[in-house]
Design an enzyme around this catalytic site. Structure first.
Site, PDB file in Angstrom:
ATOM      1  N   SER A 212     -11.169  38.896 -18.823  1.00 24.19           N
ATOM      2  CA  SER A 212     -10.001  38.909 -19.711  1.00 24.19           C
ATOM      3  C   SER A 212      -9.135  37.667 -19.560  1.00 24.19           C
ATOM      4  O   SER A 212      -7.903  37.757 -19.510  1.00 24.19           O
ATOM      5  CB  SER A 212      -9.169  40.186 -19.479  1.00 24.19           C
ATOM      6  OG  SER A 212      -9.916  41.331 -19.832  1.00 24.19           O
TER       7      SER A 212
ATOM      8  N   ASN B  89     -18.879  33.220 -23.525  1.00 22.81           N
ATOM      9  CA  ASN B  89     -19.989  34.178 -23.573  1.00 22.81           C
ATOM     10  C   ASN B  89     -19.779  35.049 -24.804  1.00 22.81           C
ATOM     11  O   ASN B  89     -18.928  35.938 -24.815  1.00 22.81           O
ATOM     12  CB  ASN B  89     -20.006  35.033 -22.303  1.00 22.81           C
ATOM     13  CG  ASN B  89     -21.046  36.141 -22.365  1.00 22.81           C
ATOM     14  OD1 ASN B  89     -21.956  36.118 -23.188  1.00 22.81           O
ATOM     15  ND2 ASN B  89     -20.908  37.131 -21.491  1.00 22.81           N
ATOM     16  N   TRP B  90     -20.540  34.755 -25.857  1.00 22.11           N
ATOM     17  CA  TRP B  90     -20.351  35.464 -27.116  1.00 22.11           C
ATOM     18  C   TRP B  90     -20.871  36.897 -27.084  1.00 22.11           C
ATOM     19  O   TRP B  90     -20.612  37.670 -28.002  1.00 22.11           O
ATOM     20  CB  TRP B  90     -21.054  34.704 -28.249  1.00 22.11           C
ATOM     21  CG  TRP B  90     -20.431  33.389 -28.588  1.00 22.11           C
ATOM     22  CD1 TRP B  90     -19.358  32.791 -27.983  1.00 22.11           C
ATOM     23  CD2 TRP B  90     -20.850  32.492 -29.623  1.00 22.11           C
ATOM     24  NE1 TRP B  90     -19.086  31.580 -28.570  1.00 22.11           N
ATOM     25  CE2 TRP B  90     -19.985  31.371 -29.591  1.00 22.11           C
ATOM     26  CE3 TRP B  90     -21.863  32.524 -30.576  1.00 22.11           C
ATOM     27  CZ2 TRP B  90     -20.113  30.300 -30.475  1.00 22.11           C
ATOM     28  CZ3 TRP B  90     -22.007  31.452 -31.451  1.00 22.11           C
ATOM     29  CH2 TRP B  90     -21.133  30.358 -31.403  1.00 22.11           C
ATOM     30  N   LYS B  91     -21.630  37.249 -26.054  1.00 23.13           N
ATOM     31  CA  LYS B  91     -22.234  38.577 -25.956  1.00 23.13           C
ATOM     32  C   LYS B  91     -23.014  38.888 -27.246  1.00 23.13           C
ATOM     33  O   LYS B  91     -23.634  37.992 -27.815  1.00 23.13           O
ATOM     34  CB  LYS B  91     -21.170  39.621 -25.621  1.00 23.13           C
ATOM     35  CG  LYS B  91     -20.401  39.265 -24.342  1.00 23.13           C
ATOM     36  CD  LYS B  91     -19.536  40.373 -23.846  1.00 23.13           C
ATOM     37  CE  LYS B  91     -18.836  39.936 -22.566  1.00 23.13           C
ATOM     38  NZ  LYS B  91     -18.019  41.021 -21.970  1.00 23.13           N
TER      39      LYS B  91
ATOM     40  N   GLY C 206     -13.228  43.074 -20.618  1.00 30.41           N
ATOM     41  CA  GLY C 206     -13.066  43.801 -21.865  1.00 30.41           C
ATOM     42  C   GLY C 206     -12.065  44.942 -21.801  1.00 30.41           C
ATOM     43  O   GLY C 206     -11.978  45.741 -22.725  1.00 30.41           O
TER      44      GLY C 206
ATOM     45  N   GLU D  83     -16.577  37.841 -11.633  1.00 28.68           N
ATOM     46  CA  GLU D  83     -16.105  38.656 -12.754  1.00 28.68           C
ATOM     47  C   GLU D  83     -15.873  40.081 -12.268  1.00 28.68           C
ATOM     48  O   GLU D  83     -16.806  40.878 -12.194  1.00 28.68           O
ATOM     49  CB  GLU D  83     -17.117  38.622 -13.909  1.00 28.68           C
ATOM     50  CG  GLU D  83     -18.590  38.761 -13.503  1.00 28.68           C
ATOM     51  CD  GLU D  83     -19.439  39.310 -14.627  1.00 28.68           C
ATOM     52  OE1 GLU D  83     -19.084  39.123 -15.784  1.00 28.68           O
ATOM     53  OE2 GLU D  83     -20.458  39.953 -14.320  1.00 28.68           O
TER      54      GLU D  83
ATOM     55  N   GLU E 107     -22.779  43.458 -17.193  1.00 33.31           N
ATOM     56  CA  GLU E 107     -23.363  44.340 -18.212  1.00 33.31           C
ATOM     57  C   GLU E 107     -24.876  44.435 -18.056  1.00 33.31           C
ATOM     58  O   GLU E 107     -25.472  45.481 -18.329  1.00 33.31           O
ATOM     59  CB  GLU E 107     -22.968  43.834 -19.604  1.00 33.31           C
ATOM     60  CG  GLU E 107     -21.479  44.007 -19.868  1.00 33.31           C
ATOM     61  CD  GLU E 107     -20.912  43.102 -20.940  1.00 33.31           C
ATOM     62  OE1 GLU E 107     -19.696  43.177 -21.171  1.00 33.31           O
ATOM     63  OE2 GLU E 107     -21.670  42.311 -21.535  1.00 33.31           O
TER      64      GLU E 107
ATOM     65  N   GLY F 115     -15.043  35.809 -22.377  1.00 35.24           N
ATOM     66  CA  GLY F 115     -15.670  36.769 -23.272  1.00 35.24           C
ATOM     67  C   GLY F 115     -15.004  36.797 -24.629  1.00 35.24           C
ATOM     68  O   GLY F 115     -15.188  35.915 -25.457  1.00 35.24           O
ATOM     69  N   GLY F 116     -14.192  37.816 -24.887  1.00 39.82           N
ATOM     70  CA  GLY F 116     -13.602  38.023 -26.202  1.00 39.82           C
ATOM     71  C   GLY F 116     -12.860  36.831 -26.756  1.00 39.82           C
ATOM     72  O   GLY F 116     -12.942  36.535 -27.960  1.00 39.82           O
TER      73      GLY F 116
ATOM     74  N   HIS G  21     -24.963  39.045 -15.222  1.00 43.73           N
ATOM     75  CA  HIS G  21     -23.708  39.539 -15.786  1.00 43.73           C
ATOM     76  C   HIS G  21     -23.593  41.025 -15.498  1.00 43.73           C
ATOM     77  O   HIS G  21     -24.587  41.751 -15.471  1.00 43.73           O
ATOM     78  CB  HIS G  21     -23.665  39.281 -17.295  1.00 43.73           C
ATOM     79  CG  HIS G  21     -22.321  39.509 -17.898  1.00 43.73           C
ATOM     80  ND1 HIS G  21     -21.860  40.769 -18.211  1.00 43.73           N
ATOM     81  CD2 HIS G  21     -21.331  38.645 -18.247  1.00 43.73           C
ATOM     82  CE1 HIS G  21     -20.639  40.669 -18.712  1.00 43.73           C
ATOM     83  NE2 HIS G  21     -20.293  39.395 -18.749  1.00 43.73           N
TER      84      HIS G  21
END
Length: 246
Positions: free
Chosen positions: A208, A9-11, A170, A164, A95, A229-230, A93
């Site tokens: 994470s 997930n590149w956000k 994050g 999640e 967010e 994610g990251g 998600h």
């Protein structure tokens, strides 16, 4: 036997140049034992699809509208995502729930729209730190998933679920493999009450995930891959996580 699925997930990250470099790095490491996919920002869907031609890596979007079409400025429909070659769509998600006020029912409606266009929804559920500390984890994730089960009905096996924990996104904090497995088992049991196909459904862990903890997480009996994610923004890290998903 459920084949593992690892989804990046590149956000809200990326550019034409960095996307091309990232995908080239991932493609150079193919084939993977697991299924792999990347969910990229809307403006880059078409260029990423071209970059993935001839690859086994799937393309996905990070959200979609619950509406078919119409006067919804700034929204993107599931039909549009299917039209440009997406396979997956993330819905719900944390967010989106937190920053855009998305309700459990709206998330369920989006999942239904995604399935109706022949795509696979990755339905996210998870608790905040306050909810975990209050002992509400199970109640929260079951409430979130219940709306999806009720709305999708017999179509629920076509969805992928992603757990999640919000407190681990994050933040550098990660649920232990045992903590994650405990929640995944709760979700599997809830799905089993709704469909005889629950044993074939994939439940991903997101929060994470990194190369150094992926193998331990993926070794748990009810963790079928990850929503990354990251670490999905670095080819070497994403590749290492994919290789950990045996």
């Amino acid at each position: 036997m459920r084949r593992k699925l690892v989804v990046g997930n590149w956000k809200m990250h990326g550019s034409l140049a960095t996307n091309a470099e990232l995908l080239a790095g991932i493609r150079a490491a193919e084939p993977f034992v697991c299924e792999a996919a990347v969910c990229v920002p809307f403006p880059y869907l078409s260029t990423c699809l071209l970059a993935l031609q001839g690859s086994h890596i799937g393309l996905g979007a990070q959200d979609c509208s619950a509406h078919e079409q119409g006067a919804y400025t700034g929204e993107v429909s599931a039909a549009m995502l299917a039209d440009v070659g997406c396979r997956y769509v993330i819905v719900g998600h944390s967010e989106r729930r937190a920053y855009h006020g998305e309700s459990d029912q709206l998330v369920a409606d989006k999942a239904k729209m995604v399935i109706g266009k022949g795509l696979v929804p990755i339905v996210c559920v998870g608790e905040t730190l306050a909810e975990r500390e209050a002992g509400q984890t199970e109640a929260v994730v079951k409430r979130q998933l219940s709306a999806v089960i009720h709305t999708l009905g017999q179509c629920i096996p076509q969805a992928v679920v992603a757990y999640e924990p919000v407190w681990a996104i994050g933040t550098g904090k990660t649920a232990t493999p045992e903590q994650a497995q405990e929640v995944h088992a709760v979700l599997r049991k809830q799905l089993a009450a709704a469909t005889e196909h629950a044993g074939a459904m994939r439940i991903l862990y997101g929060g994470s995930v990194k190369p150094d903890n992926a193998a331990a997480l993926f070794a748990q009996p009810d963790i079928d891959g990850g929503l990354i994610g990251g670490a999905s923004l670095k080819a070497a890290d994403f590749v290492a996580i994919c290789r950990a998903a045996l």
